[in-house]
Every structure is written in structure tokens, then in C-alpha cells.
Enzyme design. Sequence first.
Site, PDB file in Angstrom:
ATOM      1  N   HIS A   1     -31.696  20.403  -6.203  1.00 10.32           N
ATOM      2  CA  HIS A   1     -31.839  21.368  -5.158  1.00 10.32           C
ATOM      3  C   HIS A   1     -32.444  20.726  -4.020  1.00 10.32           C
ATOM      4  O   HIS A   1     -33.158  19.905  -4.029  1.00 10.32           O
ATOM      5  CB  HIS A   1     -32.595  22.461  -5.782  1.00 10.32           C
ATOM      6  CG  HIS A   1     -32.747  23.575  -4.836  1.00 10.32           C
ATOM      7  ND1 HIS A   1     -32.073  24.512  -4.222  1.00 10.32           N
ATOM      8  CD2 HIS A   1     -33.887  23.688  -3.997  1.00 10.32           C
ATOM      9  CE1 HIS A   1     -32.484  25.232  -3.260  1.00 10.32           C
ATOM     10  NE2 HIS A   1     -33.683  24.893  -2.925  1.00 10.32           N
TER      11      HIS A   1
ATOM     12  N   VAL B   1      11.555  29.273   9.009  1.00  5.63           N
ATOM     13  CA  VAL B   1      12.135  28.550   9.952  1.00  5.63           C
ATOM     14  C   VAL B   1      13.691  28.143   9.793  1.00  5.63           C
ATOM     15  O   VAL B   1      13.937  27.733   8.500  1.00  5.63           O
ATOM     16  CB  VAL B   1      11.413  27.134  10.405  1.00  5.63           C
ATOM     17  CG1 VAL B   1      12.226  26.529  11.292  1.00  5.63           C
ATOM     18  CG2 VAL B   1       9.948  27.703  10.972  1.00  5.63           C
TER      19      VAL B   1
ATOM     20  N   GLY C   1       0.649  -1.143  -0.002  1.00  5.30           N
ATOM     21  CA  GLY C   1      -0.168   0.096  -0.177  1.00  5.30           C
ATOM     22  C   GLY C   1       1.074   1.249   0.041  1.00  5.30           C
ATOM     23  O   GLY C   1       0.122   2.372  -0.565  1.00  5.30           O
TER      24      GLY C   1
HETATM   25  P1  FAD Z   1       4.470   5.420  -2.167  1.00  4.17           P
HETATM   26  O1  FAD Z   1       3.103   5.394  -1.904  1.00  4.17           O
HETATM   27  O2  FAD Z   1       5.572   6.288  -1.750  1.00  4.17           O
HETATM   28  O3  FAD Z   1       5.017   3.908  -2.534  1.00  4.17           O
HETATM   29  C1  FAD Z   1       6.249   3.580  -2.518  1.00  4.17           C
HETATM   30  C2  FAD Z   1       6.605   2.220  -2.060  1.00  4.17           C
HETATM   31  O4  FAD Z   1       7.880   1.851  -2.595  1.00  4.17           O
HETATM   32  C3  FAD Z   1       6.792   2.008  -0.480  1.00  4.17           C
HETATM   33  O5  FAD Z   1       5.748   1.259  -0.021  1.00  4.17           O
HETATM   34  C4  FAD Z   1       8.416   1.666  -0.278  1.00  4.17           C
HETATM   35  O6  FAD Z   1       8.477   0.976   0.677  1.00  4.17           O
HETATM   36  C5  FAD Z   1       8.551   0.819  -1.550  1.00  4.17           C
HETATM   37  N1  FAD Z   1       9.938   0.855  -1.837  1.00  4.17           N
HETATM   38  C6  FAD Z   1      10.726   1.964  -2.169  1.00  4.17           C
HETATM   39  N2  FAD Z   1      12.131   1.437  -2.572  1.00  4.17           N
HETATM   40  C7  FAD Z   1      11.976   0.083  -2.640  1.00  4.17           C
HETATM   41  C8  FAD Z   1      12.998  -0.830  -2.951  1.00  4.17           C
HETATM   42  N3  FAD Z   1      14.264  -0.422  -3.329  1.00  4.17           N
HETATM   43  N4  FAD Z   1      12.498  -2.160  -3.022  1.00  4.17           N
HETATM   44  C9  FAD Z   1      11.158  -2.281  -2.642  1.00  4.17           C
HETATM   45  N5  FAD Z   1      10.281  -1.464  -2.283  1.00  4.17           N
HETATM   46  C10 FAD Z   1      10.780  -0.302  -2.060  1.00  4.17           C
HETATM   47  N6  FAD Z   1      -2.259  11.979  -1.823  1.00  4.17           N
HETATM   48  C11 FAD Z   1      -3.457  12.200  -2.296  1.00  4.17           C
HETATM   49  O7  FAD Z   1      -3.704  12.131  -3.541  1.00  4.17           O
HETATM   50  N7  FAD Z   1      -4.507  12.380  -1.566  1.00  4.17           N
HETATM   51  C12 FAD Z   1      -4.298  12.564  -0.188  1.00  4.17           C
HETATM   52  O8  FAD Z   1      -5.137  12.717   0.738  1.00  4.17           O
HETATM   53  C13 FAD Z   1      -2.965  12.326   0.254  1.00  4.17           C
HETATM   54  N8  FAD Z   1      -2.708  12.507   1.698  1.00  4.17           N
HETATM   55  C14 FAD Z   1      -1.431  12.131   2.109  1.00  4.17           C
HETATM   56  C15 FAD Z   1      -1.091  12.516   3.351  1.00  4.17           C
HETATM   57  C16 FAD Z   1       0.124  12.462   3.978  1.00  4.17           C
HETATM   58  C17 FAD Z   1       0.392  12.511   5.503  1.00  4.17           C
HETATM   59  C18 FAD Z   1       1.335  12.169   3.044  1.00  4.17           C
HETATM   60  C19 FAD Z   1       2.707  11.824   3.467  1.00  4.17           C
HETATM   61  C20 FAD Z   1       1.039  11.844   1.594  1.00  4.17           C
HETATM   62  C21 FAD Z   1      -0.474  12.175   1.202  1.00  4.17           C
HETATM   63  N9  FAD Z   1      -0.450  11.977  -0.249  1.00  4.17           N
HETATM   64  C22 FAD Z   1      -2.057  12.129  -0.523  1.00  4.17           C
HETATM   65  C23 FAD Z   1       0.390  11.708  -1.127  1.00  4.17           C
HETATM   66  C24 FAD Z   1       0.432  10.267  -1.579  1.00  4.17           C
HETATM   67  O9  FAD Z   1       0.344   9.414  -0.440  1.00  4.17           O
HETATM   68  C25 FAD Z   1       1.573   9.991  -2.566  1.00  4.17           C
HETATM   69  O10 FAD Z   1       1.345  10.832  -3.630  1.00  4.17           O
HETATM   70  C26 FAD Z   1       1.292   8.491  -3.087  1.00  4.17           C
HETATM   71  O11 FAD Z   1       1.485   7.713  -2.026  1.00  4.17           O
HETATM   72  C27 FAD Z   1       2.641   8.191  -3.993  1.00  4.17           C
HETATM   73  O12 FAD Z   1       2.443   7.065  -4.498  1.00  4.17           O
HETATM   74  P2  FAD Z   1       3.639   6.037  -5.083  1.00  4.17           P
HETATM   75  O13 FAD Z   1       3.077   4.744  -5.564  1.00  4.17           O
HETATM   76  O14 FAD Z   1       4.235   7.076  -6.002  1.00  4.17           O
HETATM   77  O15 FAD Z   1       4.827   5.807  -3.801  1.00  4.17           O
HETATM   78  P1  NAD Z   2       4.221  21.386   0.709  1.00  2.00           P
HETATM   79  O1  NAD Z   2       4.809  21.504  -0.557  1.00  2.00           O
HETATM   80  O2  NAD Z   2       2.290  21.212   0.236  1.00  2.00           O
HETATM   81  O3  NAD Z   2       4.159  22.280   1.693  1.00  2.00           O
HETATM   82  C1  NAD Z   2       5.412  22.663   2.359  1.00  2.00           C
HETATM   83  C2  NAD Z   2       5.340  24.038   2.964  1.00  2.00           C
HETATM   84  O4  NAD Z   2       6.437  24.529   3.592  1.00  2.00           O
HETATM   85  C3  NAD Z   2       5.502  25.127   1.712  1.00  2.00           C
HETATM   86  O5  NAD Z   2       4.197  25.817   1.785  1.00  2.00           O
HETATM   87  C4  NAD Z   2       6.743  25.975   2.030  1.00  2.00           C
HETATM   88  O6  NAD Z   2       6.565  27.267   1.685  1.00  2.00           O
HETATM   89  C5  NAD Z   2       6.916  25.711   3.445  1.00  2.00           C
HETATM   90  N1  NAD Z   2       8.204  25.750   3.907  1.00  2.00           N
HETATM   91  C6  NAD Z   2       9.488  25.323   3.255  1.00  2.00           C
HETATM   92  N2  NAD Z   2      10.468  25.493   3.937  1.00  2.00           N
HETATM   93  C7  NAD Z   2      10.156  26.471   5.087  1.00  2.00           C
HETATM   94  C8  NAD Z   2      10.640  26.900   6.039  1.00  2.00           C
HETATM   95  N3  NAD Z   2      12.199  26.926   6.384  1.00  2.00           N
HETATM   96  N4  NAD Z   2      10.049  27.700   7.170  1.00  2.00           N
HETATM   97  C9  NAD Z   2       8.719  27.767   7.101  1.00  2.00           C
HETATM   98  N5  NAD Z   2       7.958  27.043   5.845  1.00  2.00           N
HETATM   99  C10 NAD Z   2       8.537  26.590   4.888  1.00  2.00           C
HETATM  100  O7  NAD Z   2       4.490  19.809   1.529  1.00  2.00           O
HETATM  101  P2  NAD Z   2       3.868  19.114   2.506  1.00  2.00           P
HETATM  102  O8  NAD Z   2       2.866  20.013   3.080  1.00  2.00           O
HETATM  103  O9  NAD Z   2       5.117  18.701   3.342  1.00  2.00           O
HETATM  104  O10 NAD Z   2       3.459  17.897   1.656  1.00  2.00           O
HETATM  105  C11 NAD Z   2       4.105  16.968   0.907  1.00  2.00           C
HETATM  106  C12 NAD Z   2       3.413  16.521  -0.403  1.00  2.00           C
HETATM  107  O11 NAD Z   2       2.385  15.353   0.156  1.00  2.00           O
HETATM  108  C13 NAD Z   2       2.525  17.534  -1.025  1.00  2.00           C
HETATM  109  O12 NAD Z   2       3.454  17.890  -2.044  1.00  2.00           O
HETATM  110  C14 NAD Z   2       1.244  16.801  -1.417  1.00  2.00           C
HETATM  111  O13 NAD Z   2       1.585  16.690  -2.719  1.00  2.00           O
HETATM  112  C15 NAD Z   2       1.298  15.483  -0.777  1.00  2.00           C
HETATM  113  N6  NAD Z   2       0.283  15.389   0.360  1.00  2.00           N
HETATM  114  C16 NAD Z   2      -1.135  15.584  -0.367  1.00  2.00           C
HETATM  115  C17 NAD Z   2      -2.333  15.706   0.381  1.00  2.00           C
HETATM  116  C18 NAD Z   2      -3.629  15.817  -0.229  1.00  2.00           C
HETATM  117  O14 NAD Z   2      -3.567  15.431  -1.469  1.00  2.00           O
HETATM  118  N7  NAD Z   2      -4.512  15.923   0.536  1.00  2.00           N
HETATM  119  C19 NAD Z   2      -2.087  15.406   1.825  1.00  2.00           C
HETATM  120  C20 NAD Z   2      -0.737  15.659   2.416  1.00  2.00           C
HETATM  121  C21 NAD Z   2       0.155  15.510   1.574  1.00  2.00           C
END
Ligand code: FAD
Ligand code: NAD
Length: 465
Positions: free
Chosen positions: A444, A237, A38
Amino acid sequence: MKYDVVVIGSGPGGCVCAIRCAQLGMKTAIVEKYDVLGGTCTNVGCIPSKTVLDSSEHFYNANTLFEEHGIEMDFVSLNFKKMMERKEDVVDQNNRGVAYLMKKNKIAIHKATASFKDSHTLVLTADDGSITEISTSHTVIATGSKPNTIPGISIDKKRIITSTEALSLKELPKSMIVIGGGIIGAEMGSVFARIGTEVTILEYSDGLIPTMDRELGKNLRRVLRKTGITVHLGYKVETAQMVGDNVNVTGKNKKSQPFDFTADYCLVATGRKPYTKDLGLEKIGVQLDGGGRVITDENLQTNIEGVYAIGDVVKGPMLAHKAMEEGVYLAEKLDGQKPFINYNKIPSVVYTWPEVAGVGSTEELLKEEGVNYRVGKFPFKASSRARVSMDTEGFLKVLADKETDEILGIHVIGARAADIIATAVTAMEYRATAEEQADMSYAHPTFMEALKNACLDVHGRAVDM
Ligand code: FAD
Ligand code: NAD
């Protein structure tokens, strides 16, 4: 063992790619180094964060809104441990769902870290150190991303944490400094503020969620402040370190004045970096860009024939649905089909309440590109559906080409924006004009009527305001 396709990584990109390859008759395997499938999305990203967003929203509403509905309770308390256990349960259900899909599609799973021996041979190292080799015609790098930090801050995973640790805390922080007012800062800041943590967001840019249409960030700031979050914009920061039991965060604001904050936790949410560690890309000469992303061409192929990359590890927004689109695209390309991804129509959603969502060009981009456009806008306070549920915060904005009336962008902050944006994507995929989108019948009362009214407003015809 010889496969047609081996996908490295079981995140949304990797799993969807593997399923589509298997559907198309290719002998497919996934290599995943973690015990569960996942990836980031299921284990430490989309799913757990949305689960705690949901729980915290119920708690917040019980404390702030229920009374107005006539629901009176003497005492509302939070069982943080139980809330986190539910999150683990939801993650577990999703892990099992992914494993079921792999089995159903007869995709081989190798639990190991994959590394290239040559462009058609992978060395798999299991946790116990045992090594096997597999060969493959095509390899898909879908290894995703990891949290990034900034120079001067090292993550101790205890008090100076990333979203990964924040989603597994054992205690409710009394206070938390969030570095970064991007998507994670807004979502995780909301979670903790709603359940009683004193949250301070320090954002470097002059607006929250700066990559989206800037008007959304302005409105979101007001929303977060109402939830009790303190937001400082233009705050860069520079350091975060433990001082006794607390974290001390310092830096400079845009007037170069120093600032200094202390809290019991500090969440670093300053973006994520592509993850290519241990892949041995240098051995086969796969090229990376300056930000460490794997460089791919229009077919998602790297500079090495037969080696492809998708998802967070390549350019574009780091979103699960973007990774999934690329997974399907690549599988169909390998099958000789002619798939297509419209990168400009990939929506972005922030799951605060109200939610924030956008698709297409922002106003800032249209100005930069010198495009002549009209704006249609509708505030949710004019929506009868919004008044029904006291969700009157926010607006929906439509940007349409001045000459052709084609919709170029739709941006919304308001209740159920995450669902409304799906209709916006449909409209834009079919290149609807604002007039066409306005001339359809909308049930609506619904939040979706905001889209109709904003489209009507493009031509000064809005009826509900
Ligand atoms: P990943 O999901 O990062 O999966 C990569 C996998 O590769 C991992 O399981 C890792 O263990 C495996 N891997 C790495 N290297 C190796 C290796 N050498 N051998 C074997 N396995 C390996 N996106 C949304 O669209 N909606 C959201 O609501 C959303 N919420 C998020 C909330 C948070 C807190 C975070 C951190 C991210 C969120 N994202 C969201 C972003 C989303 O999770 C990522 O864009 C997405 O998971 C990327 O998918 P991916 O398949 O590229 O890689
Ligand atoms: P982000 O790029 O969305 O935001 C990072 C923020 O940190 C920016 O606004 C930047 O200006 C600020 N920043 C950077 N350096 C700083 C500093 N020194 N001091 C103060 N502020 C600083 O990144 P994120 O919130 O860490 O999320 C990472 C990625 O995960 C995103 O690109 C997003 O695509 C993905 N994500 C998606 C969802 C969703 O789709 N709902 C939810 C969570 C994460």
C-alpha cells in the site's frame, strides 16, 4: 546448405522460435526479406507506437496536469521532428538488440525473400535478384501480417494511410479521420490528439475496442473524448478519397443516414490480414482458411509434414506475445518436449492512458455460454494511490464462477493496467479463486490494490469503498 530448422520471418514469433531452437541444439536459420530484423512489432508496430504514445503523453501531461502539481511553465512546445527521431532511435536500438541475440545464439541470417521449392527446399531471392537454395528438415512460416483495408478504400500511403505511415509522418496533421475504433484506432488516435491533431474516430460497431469486455470500451470512449477525440459509433465507412488537398470520407450510420467527413489525413485502422505473398504455398499445397490464415493443427503443423506456422499468420489474436509463445511451443515440440499454451490466458492491452487490459472470459462471453458468475468491481477513484497521481479514471472488474469462485476473467481500464494484468494472468494460470486472490497482502499504496478490492467485492467484502 542444410539446416534442422529454417524460420521465415524475423518478427517476435520467428526470432523467439529461432532462439529456442538454437538453445535446444538445432542448426537454425532465419530468412528475412527486410534489411533489419524484428518484423512488424519492432519496426512498425509495438515498439514505435509505444514510443510515440510515451512522448505524446509527456507533452499532454505537461499541458494539462503539471500546473496542478505546482509545476508552472510559460510555454510548452512540441518538436515533432525530434519526437519522430527519438522513435527511430528506439527502433534502431531494438533492431540491434535482435541482431545481437541472433549472433549470440549462432543463428544464420539470410537476407532474402523465401519461397518453397518443395517441402524441404527453400528458394531465397535477394534484393539484387540473386537466387540460392537451402534445404531444411523443418520450416516455420512466421511471415506475420499486413494492414488491411476495406472495399472502396485504397491506401495511397500519403494522405490515406495505415499505422505504418502514421508512425513515420514528417508533419503533424491538423486533422485526421481514423477509420476503426479498435486497438490501433484508440492508440494512434490518442497519439495525434494529445499533440494537437483534431481526431475523429469512425467505428462501425456500437462500442470502441469491441473485441474486449464491452464495459471497457464504454469507459475508453469517455477517456478519449476528454482528450478531445470525437468518436462516432455505428458509423460504417464506405469510401475515402482525395478531394483537392483533403481526404473525404463517406459512409452510413446505423440508421442508414449518410455521413461525410473531411480531414487532411485519413488513417485506415480496420484490422490486419495474414501475409503469405511470395511464399509459394500453392506449390506445396499448404492450406489456408477463408481469411487467408495458414491452417495449423494442435502442434502448429500445417497439412504438409515438416512445415509449421506461428504468429499473426495463423489463427488467434494478432499479438506479439502470442506469436512468441507459439515460437517457444513449436521449438520445444520439435525437441520432443510437451509444451503447453493456454490461449484463454493470453492478455490483451491497449496502451492509451489510462491503459486498458483484459484476460480470460468477457462478461459477454460468460452470458453467451450460460455460465453463472459473480462480479467484483473496484473504481480507481476509490484508490488512494490513484488519487496521489490524479489517475482516478477507470475500474477493475473480476468475474468469478458462482459455484467454485474460480476467477474466469479480469478486465481493467486504469493507470498501469498493462502491469496489473500480469498478476491477473498469474492468478488465472494457477486457477486462483477470488477469495484466495483477495486474501494475499498487497503493498500500500499501489494500483494493484484495485485487484484485491475487486476480488473482495466478489463476496461483498471490499474495504476501500
Ligand atoms: P511479424 O512481426 O509481422 O514479422 C513477419 C516478418 O516476416 C516480417 O519482418 C516480414 O518482412 C517477414 N517476411 C514475410 N514474408 C517473408 C518471406 N517470404 N521471406 C522472408 N521474410 C518474410 N502486439 C502486441 O502484443 N503489443 C503491442 O503493443 C502491439 N502494438 C502494435 C502496434 C501496431 C501499430 C501494429 C501494426 C501491431 C502491433 N502489435 C502489437 C501486433 C504485433 O506487431 C504482431 O502481433 C507481431 O508483430 C506478429 O509477429 P509475427 O512474428 O507473427 O510477424
Ligand atoms: P481491430 O480489429 O482491433 O479494429 C478494427 C476496427 O475497425 C473494428 O473495431 C471494426 O469494427 C472497425 N471497422 C471495420 N470496418 C469498418 C468500417 N467500414 N467502418 C468503420 N469501422 C470499421 O484492428 P486494428 O485496430 O487495425 O489492429 C490490428 C491488429 O493489430 C489487432 O488485431 C491487434 O491485435 C494488433 N495490435 C495490437 C496492439 C496492442 O496489443 N496494444 C496495438 C496495435 C495493434
